[in-house]
Design a protein around this motif. Sequence first.
Motif, PDB file in Angstrom:
ATOM      1  N   ARG A 238      -7.197  -7.184  -0.756  1.00 27.58           N
ATOM      2  CA  ARG A 238      -6.009  -7.251  -1.620  1.00 27.58           C
ATOM      3  C   ARG A 238      -6.331  -6.582  -2.952  1.00 27.58           C
ATOM      4  O   ARG A 238      -7.382  -6.845  -3.541  1.00 27.58           O
ATOM      5  CB  ARG A 238      -5.591  -8.707  -1.821  1.00 27.58           C
ATOM      6  CG  ARG A 238      -4.346  -8.889  -2.663  1.00 27.58           C
ATOM      7  CD  ARG A 238      -3.755 -10.282  -2.445  1.00 27.58           C
ATOM      8  NE  ARG A 238      -4.730 -11.342  -2.599  1.00 27.58           N
ATOM      9  CZ  ARG A 238      -4.949 -11.989  -3.738  1.00 27.58           C
ATOM     10  NH1 ARG A 238      -4.276 -11.668  -4.843  1.00 27.58           N
ATOM     11  NH2 ARG A 238      -5.835 -12.967  -3.790  1.00 27.58           N
TER      12      ARG A 238
ATOM     13  N   ARG B 247      -4.616  -4.269  -6.666  1.00 29.18           N
ATOM     14  CA  ARG B 247      -3.499  -3.802  -7.482  1.00 29.18           C
ATOM     15  C   ARG B 247      -3.971  -2.657  -8.376  1.00 29.18           C
ATOM     16  O   ARG B 247      -5.119  -2.631  -8.824  1.00 29.18           O
ATOM     17  CB  ARG B 247      -2.901  -4.936  -8.326  1.00 29.18           C
ATOM     18  CG  ARG B 247      -3.750  -5.451  -9.453  1.00 29.18           C
ATOM     19  CD  ARG B 247      -2.993  -6.482 -10.289  1.00 29.18           C
ATOM     20  NE  ARG B 247      -2.906  -7.735  -9.580  1.00 29.18           N
ATOM     21  CZ  ARG B 247      -3.483  -8.866  -9.994  1.00 29.18           C
ATOM     22  NH1 ARG B 247      -4.188  -8.867 -11.115  1.00 29.18           N
ATOM     23  NH2 ARG B 247      -3.376  -9.961  -9.303  1.00 29.18           N
ATOM     24  N   ASN B 248      -3.106  -1.709  -8.572  1.00 31.02           N
ATOM     25  CA  ASN B 248      -3.260  -0.582  -9.510  1.00 31.02           C
ATOM     26  C   ASN B 248      -4.255   0.481  -9.062  1.00 31.02           C
ATOM     27  O   ASN B 248      -4.043   1.660  -9.308  1.00 31.02           O
ATOM     28  CB  ASN B 248      -3.664  -1.073 -10.915  1.00 31.02           C
ATOM     29  CG  ASN B 248      -2.672  -2.079 -11.486  1.00 31.02           C
ATOM     30  OD1 ASN B 248      -1.466  -1.948 -11.287  1.00 31.02           O
ATOM     31  ND2 ASN B 248      -3.179  -3.100 -12.168  1.00 31.02           N
TER      32      ASN B 248
ATOM     33  N   LYS C 254      -6.693   3.176  -6.908  1.00 30.57           N
ATOM     34  CA  LYS C 254      -6.350   4.188  -5.915  1.00 30.57           C
ATOM     35  C   LYS C 254      -7.537   4.597  -5.043  1.00 30.57           C
ATOM     36  O   LYS C 254      -7.353   5.329  -4.077  1.00 30.57           O
ATOM     37  CB  LYS C 254      -5.782   5.430  -6.608  1.00 30.57           C
ATOM     38  CG  LYS C 254      -4.454   5.166  -7.324  1.00 30.57           C
ATOM     39  CD  LYS C 254      -3.902   6.440  -7.933  1.00 30.57           C
ATOM     40  CE  LYS C 254      -2.563   6.161  -8.625  1.00 30.57           C
ATOM     41  NZ  LYS C 254      -1.994   7.395  -9.238  1.00 30.57           N
TER      42      LYS C 254
ATOM     43  N   LYS D 129      -3.091   3.276  -1.727  1.00 33.85           N
ATOM     44  CA  LYS D 129      -1.864   3.522  -2.488  1.00 33.85           C
ATOM     45  C   LYS D 129      -1.334   2.194  -3.014  1.00 33.85           C
ATOM     46  O   LYS D 129      -0.840   1.380  -2.239  1.00 33.85           O
ATOM     47  CB  LYS D 129      -0.825   4.204  -1.606  1.00 33.85           C
ATOM     48  CG  LYS D 129       0.440   4.617  -2.353  1.00 33.85           C
ATOM     49  CD  LYS D 129       1.411   5.341  -1.439  1.00 33.85           C
ATOM     50  CE  LYS D 129       2.670   5.751  -2.212  1.00 33.85           C
ATOM     51  NZ  LYS D 129       3.633   6.461  -1.322  1.00 33.85           N
ATOM     52  N   PRO D 130      -1.439   1.948  -4.316  1.00 36.44           N
ATOM     53  CA  PRO D 130      -0.980   0.660  -4.854  1.00 36.44           C
ATOM     54  C   PRO D 130       0.541   0.575  -4.899  1.00 36.44           C
ATOM     55  O   PRO D 130       1.239   1.592  -4.894  1.00 36.44           O
ATOM     56  CB  PRO D 130      -1.582   0.642  -6.258  1.00 36.44           C
ATOM     57  CG  PRO D 130      -1.681   2.086  -6.635  1.00 36.44           C
ATOM     58  CD  PRO D 130      -1.999   2.831  -5.361  1.00 36.44           C
ATOM     59  N   ARG D 131       1.031  -0.633  -4.940  1.00 35.80           N
ATOM     60  CA  ARG D 131       2.468  -0.856  -5.106  1.00 35.80           C
ATOM     61  C   ARG D 131       2.852  -0.644  -6.559  1.00 35.80           C
ATOM     62  O   ARG D 131       2.054  -0.889  -7.471  1.00 35.80           O
ATOM     63  CB  ARG D 131       2.832  -2.283  -4.681  1.00 35.80           C
ATOM     64  CG  ARG D 131       2.632  -2.569  -3.211  1.00 35.80           C
ATOM     65  CD  ARG D 131       2.915  -4.018  -2.893  1.00 35.80           C
ATOM     66  NE  ARG D 131       4.314  -4.361  -3.154  1.00 35.80           N
ATOM     67  CZ  ARG D 131       4.786  -5.603  -3.115  1.00 35.80           C
ATOM     68  NH1 ARG D 131       3.966  -6.622  -2.877  1.00 35.80           N
ATOM     69  NH2 ARG D 131       6.055  -5.840  -3.340  1.00 35.80           N
ATOM     70  N   PRO D 132       4.072  -0.207  -6.831  1.00 36.93           N
ATOM     71  CA  PRO D 132       4.507  -0.035  -8.227  1.00 36.93           C
ATOM     72  C   PRO D 132       4.712  -1.389  -8.900  1.00 36.93           C
ATOM     73  O   PRO D 132       4.831  -2.425  -8.240  1.00 36.93           O
ATOM     74  CB  PRO D 132       5.829   0.732  -8.092  1.00 36.93           C
ATOM     75  CG  PRO D 132       6.325   0.387  -6.717  1.00 36.93           C
ATOM     76  CD  PRO D 132       5.103   0.220  -5.865  1.00 36.93           C
TER      77      PRO D 132
ATOM     78  N   HIS E 156       2.653  -3.083 -10.787  1.00 37.93           N
ATOM     79  CA  HIS E 156       1.435  -3.913 -10.837  1.00 37.93           C
ATOM     80  C   HIS E 156       1.425  -5.022  -9.791  1.00 37.93           C
ATOM     81  O   HIS E 156       0.749  -6.039  -9.962  1.00 37.93           O
ATOM     82  CB  HIS E 156       1.259  -4.535 -12.236  1.00 37.93           C
ATOM     83  CG  HIS E 156       1.317  -3.546 -13.350  1.00 37.93           C
ATOM     84  ND1 HIS E 156       0.419  -2.522 -13.495  1.00 37.93           N
ATOM     85  CD2 HIS E 156       2.192  -3.425 -14.394  1.00 37.93           C
ATOM     86  CE1 HIS E 156       0.719  -1.806 -14.576  1.00 37.93           C
ATOM     87  NE2 HIS E 156       1.790  -2.333 -15.129  1.00 37.93           N
ATOM     88  N   PHE E 157       2.147  -4.847  -8.696  1.00 37.80           N
ATOM     89  CA  PHE E 157       2.160  -5.858  -7.640  1.00 37.80           C
ATOM     90  C   PHE E 157       0.921  -5.721  -6.754  1.00 37.80           C
ATOM     91  O   PHE E 157       0.375  -4.633  -6.580  1.00 37.80           O
ATOM     92  CB  PHE E 157       3.413  -5.733  -6.776  1.00 37.80           C
ATOM     93  CG  PHE E 157       4.620  -6.398  -7.366  1.00 37.80           C
ATOM     94  CD1 PHE E 157       4.844  -7.741  -7.168  1.00 37.80           C
ATOM     95  CD2 PHE E 157       5.526  -5.673  -8.127  1.00 37.80           C
ATOM     96  CE1 PHE E 157       5.952  -8.370  -7.705  1.00 37.80           C
ATOM     97  CE2 PHE E 157       6.641  -6.285  -8.666  1.00 37.80           C
ATOM     98  CZ  PHE E 157       6.859  -7.632  -8.459  1.00 37.80           C
ATOM     99  N   ASP E 158       0.502  -6.851  -6.154  1.00 37.91           N
ATOM    100  CA  ASP E 158      -0.607  -6.843  -5.205  1.00 37.91           C
ATOM    101  C   ASP E 158      -0.183  -6.179  -3.896  1.00 37.91           C
ATOM    102  O   ASP E 158       0.986  -6.232  -3.498  1.00 37.91           O
ATOM    103  CB  ASP E 158      -1.070  -8.265  -4.898  1.00 37.91           C
ATOM    104  CG  ASP E 158      -1.856  -8.880  -6.044  1.00 37.91           C
ATOM    105  OD1 ASP E 158      -2.070  -8.184  -7.054  1.00 37.91           O
ATOM    106  OD2 ASP E 158      -2.252 -10.051  -5.932  1.00 37.91           O
ATOM    107  N   LYS E 159      -1.172  -5.595  -3.224  1.00 40.57           N
ATOM    108  CA  LYS E 159      -0.973  -5.039  -1.892  1.00 40.57           C
ATOM    109  C   LYS E 159      -2.147  -5.455  -1.019  1.00 40.57           C
ATOM    110  O   LYS E 159      -3.290  -5.431  -1.466  1.00 40.57           O
ATOM    111  CB  LYS E 159      -0.860  -3.507  -1.958  1.00 40.57           C
ATOM    112  CG  LYS E 159      -0.536  -2.868  -0.614  1.00 40.57           C
ATOM    113  CD  LYS E 159      -0.349  -1.365  -0.763  1.00 40.57           C
ATOM    114  CE  LYS E 159       0.051  -0.713   0.564  1.00 40.57           C
ATOM    115  NZ  LYS E 159       0.263   0.753   0.399  1.00 40.57           N
TER     116      LYS E 159
END
Length: 362
Positions: free
Chosen positions: A86, A88-89, A91, A155-158, A160-163
């Motif tokens: 998991r 965030r931000n 790459k 590729k992170p989510r816009p 600042h959401f977790d992926k």
Amino acid sequence: IRIFQKLADGRGSYAASAIDQLCSTFENRRQYPKAADYWRTNIKRFGENAKYKPKTKRLKQIIDNWGIFEPIMTQPSGKGATVEFRFRNGKNVHFEARSIKVEKLLADVKEYIKSNPQDNQWQKTQIGNIGYRLMRGDEKKYVDKKVADWDLEVKPRPGHFDKRITVATPLQKAGAYLLTAKMADGNLSRIIIWVADTAIVKKPLNGKTWYYVADAVSGKPIAKANVEFFGWYRKYIGRNGKRKYDTQTKNFSEFSSADGQITLGPDQMPNNFSWLAIARTDAGRMAFLGFSRVWYGRYYDAQYNQRKTFVMTDRPIYRPKQKVNFKFWINTAKYDVEGKSQFAGQSFQVRIHNPKGEKIFE
């Protein structure tokens, strides 16, 4: 929110508290870009604690590159272990895997217990918690050579959401591995991955304990596996107000049968001991189970030798003088029963009662 915004724009004594509330509110609403803007304003207008920097830490939690492994279970060998990651931000993530000297770990744990320690450092007996010990203690001696490393673009989510993603690793061989993930311009995360080609299963029987050694992928039994059993019991023998312990140990081994089974009794495995089972084969297989307790149940034949009756009627309820069509089956519920039912060819007496308990048919 509008009231807090008005207070925060002012110069009164409530401005700092109001902007703190706005920062937390937008975090809780998962409006992270707004929350980050308010934290920046908060730091600029009202300053920061020079030592602990709590506001800066909250801001970095939102805008910095972060990654963390999710908990996983033991995985079968030969299939390529996977792990949930998991982030965030960020790459780009660099992964590195190092093998762990499991045999040395087990040997050191047994030697520590046999030394009759008085300091009671319980963490030294926690085999499954090797990850915490590697990071917090001096157990880095158990980390062996590097077996794999690779880079992964993500590729992170816009906003600042977790992926969460599933990362396929090249780890095929059975063993334990220390896997690290370094997020580019971010943090370092670690996890222990257990890959197994052999499994040990334990089950209590009637007055005995049953162990089963099997292939971790197919479940087929492994014959002639040398299974070492190591147990220990810590007894308090303090005298004259002085605290002292006596650690008793017991160590023996058995070979699994052609069906991969071992059955042991209380004479070999006392139930007041904690037991570690280690299975090894000449082909290089190794698995362990424990430390865990054993207990010896008492089962009675009556649980598996009961008369059972099943009755069926053509309707759930009847009016007076209506014809009743019924059929029933009776037999003994027993696992080893063979041949015809003992009730075959016998006649039975049937009574039917009304809801008041009055006999209306025989």
